[in-house]
Scaffold this active site. Structure first.
Site, PDB file in Angstrom:
ATOM      1  N   HIS A 144       0.829  -1.215   0.000  1.00  0.00           N
ATOM      2  CA  HIS A 144       0.000   0.000   0.000  1.00  0.00           C
ATOM      3  C   HIS A 144       0.859   1.259   0.000  1.00  0.00           C
ATOM      4  O   HIS A 144       0.416   2.314   0.447  1.00  0.00           O
ATOM      5  CB  HIS A 144      -0.949   0.026   1.207  1.00  0.00           C
ATOM      6  CG  HIS A 144      -1.865  -1.153   1.298  1.00  0.00           C
ATOM      7  ND1 HIS A 144      -3.112  -1.183   0.714  1.00  0.00           N
ATOM      8  CD2 HIS A 144      -1.702  -2.365   1.898  1.00  0.00           C
ATOM      9  CE1 HIS A 144      -3.685  -2.347   0.950  1.00  0.00           C
ATOM     10  NE2 HIS A 144      -2.844  -3.089   1.663  1.00  0.00           N
ATOM     11  N   SER A 265      17.036  20.669 -14.305  1.00  0.00           N
ATOM     12  CA  SER A 265      16.022  21.724 -14.210  1.00  0.00           C
ATOM     13  C   SER A 265      16.585  23.004 -14.798  1.00  0.00           C
ATOM     14  O   SER A 265      17.785  23.276 -14.703  1.00  0.00           O
ATOM     15  CB  SER A 265      15.634  21.953 -12.743  1.00  0.00           C
ATOM     16  OG  SER A 265      14.884  23.143 -12.590  1.00  0.00           O
TER      17      SER A 265
END
Length: 432
Positions: A144, A265
């Site tokens: 999960h 970036s």
């Protein structure tokens, strides 16, 4: 295919000129077979004569097609006008357009799949190397998205290796059994040619004979191919997503290789992004989008129409090209993957409550408490927050009044390696 994602190895098989070369290959094989059948009275050596004389003139084909609005007629005319009348009149003998188009199409697909399957084999080899690199590394498994129990990192990669081997077996079976050809004529009724001639032509081209063609080769075969390609895309994305999650700043257990001069970036110099894995996730969506087109193409009016044709001209080369590109790019990710072993080790050691299952089962054998009572006690200790392995064991012993075994990092590593080797041998036995 746009240049950014072009795979020249595949795209060169899908140029318009190459398509007509495949057409010519099919036509020449037909003539070669017909020369052997006396009833057709085809001049001996005609296939070789035409092979020597004929060449693909794309400009001329376009010029003729602008007038006749039929690409196969334009192709045939462009060839026969290069020949003597007595030679040209036997070209395209006894067949209809789809006999040539569909048989040639499957030759294109076969040559493309050969490259894709070879690339997939290289990809599997990269995965197996990653398995071997990771057999001495423990990490925390996740359920999960939450930290669960310790496991060998190699087990992650072995799971993917087994999955991709299923994809390999499926594509190889398609390559061997589902690529067919036909020479059945208009509406598939063998008005001129015979099934015997068809068999010699098709098998001579290295294809299987389509059992029943309706003037076209049934498109459920292409739907199957694209279904397999979509499954492969999903397998690639599952792997890509795993790498993306493990690369997140707060996890940082693996990262994609970062080449000299690469930048992450335009404004943040510190960034190292999993751009290749993200790229694969996006391409997987495109690959799966072809599935609905392929399934809709299964339906035709009566024996045939050409509603499938325009769609196939677009999605087939794109699908096969993107599969090749994605496998090649993801293979490089695997080869260059950085594994942060110390981060993984620290996370296992610092999260000793991941041993809760081990101690739960030891307490079952050492106490008279019910499983539910033991579970509650182990859960209470686990929820106390950060504990070393020694602290977790000590707190649990205090809670249960029961001495417990030590189970440190080295013990866990040996424990999981022992069972992993059995699983690995099982996988490799099935895949080799």
């Amino acid at each position: 295919m746009i240049p950014r994602y072009d795979s020249p190895e595949i795209s060169k098989l899908w140029t318009e000129e190459k398509k007509f070369e495949y057409f010519l290959k099919v036509e020449l094989k037909l003539l070669e077979v017909l020369e052997e059948v006396e009833e057709y009275k085809i001049p001996q050596g005609l296939s070789q004569t035409i092979s020597n004389k004929a060449h693909i003139n794309l400009n001329r084909i376009h010029e003729i097609e602008n007038q006749v609005h039929h690409d196969v007629i334009a192709f045939c005319t462009s060839i026969t006008e290069q020949l003597k009348t007595e030679e040209g009149k036997y070209f395209h003998f006894g067949v209809t357009s789809s006999d040539i188009i569909d048989t040639a199409l499957n030759l294109q697909i076969k040559d493309s799949l050969f490259l894709i399957i070879s690339q997939l084999k290289n990809f599997q080899a990269s995965l197996l190397k990653l398995v071997e690199r990771s057999e001495n590394v423990l990490c925390l498994g996740r359920s999960h998205g939450m930290q669960a129990e310790a496991m060998l990192l190699a087990q992650k990669w072995l799971s993917f290796y087994a999955e991709f081997n299923r994809r390999y077996e499926e594509l190889e079976a398609f390559f061997k059994n589902d690529l067919t050809g036909q020479m059945s004529g208009a509406v598939g009724n063998y008005t001129i040619l015979t099934p015997a001639v068809e068999q010699k032509v098709v098998e001579g081209l290295g294809l299987k004979v389509e059992s029943v063609s309706s003037q076209i080769i049934p498109r459920d075969r292409l739907a199957k191919l694209i279904s397999l390609g979509s499954l492969l895309a999903s397998s690639l994305e599952r792997l890509a997503v795993e790498i993306r999650h493990l690369s997140r700043s707060e996890v940082m257990e693996v990262s994609e290789g970062f080449s000299k001069g690469q930048k992450g970036s335009s404004t943040m110099p510190h960034k190292k992004n999993p751009v290749s894995s993200e790229n694969i996730s996006g391409l997987a969506r495109v690959l799966r989008s072809h599935l609905s087109i392929a399934h809709e193409n299964v339906i035709s009016w009566h024996e045939r129409d050409i509603s499938h044709s325009s769609a196939e001209r677009i999605y087939l080369p794109d699908h096969l090209g993107l599969l090749f590109y994605a496998l090649k790019r993801m293979g490089k990710v695997l080869d260059d993957l950085v594994i942060h072993e110390e981060t993984m080790k620290k996370r296992v050691v610092d999260n000793a409550n991941s041993l809760s299952s081990f101690y739960l089962h030891e307490l079952i054998s050492k106490t008279k408490l019910s499983r539910e009572e033991i579970y509650t006690l182990v859960q209470e200790v686990s929820f106390k927050g950060h504990q070393t392995a020694l602290e977790f064991k000590s707190n649990l012993e205090s809670k249960t009044k029961t001495p417990l075994s030590s189970f440190n990092y080295e013990d866990m590593l040996k424990h999981y390696q022992k069972h992993f080797r059995d699983v690995k041998n099982r996988v490799l036995t099935r895949t080799q």
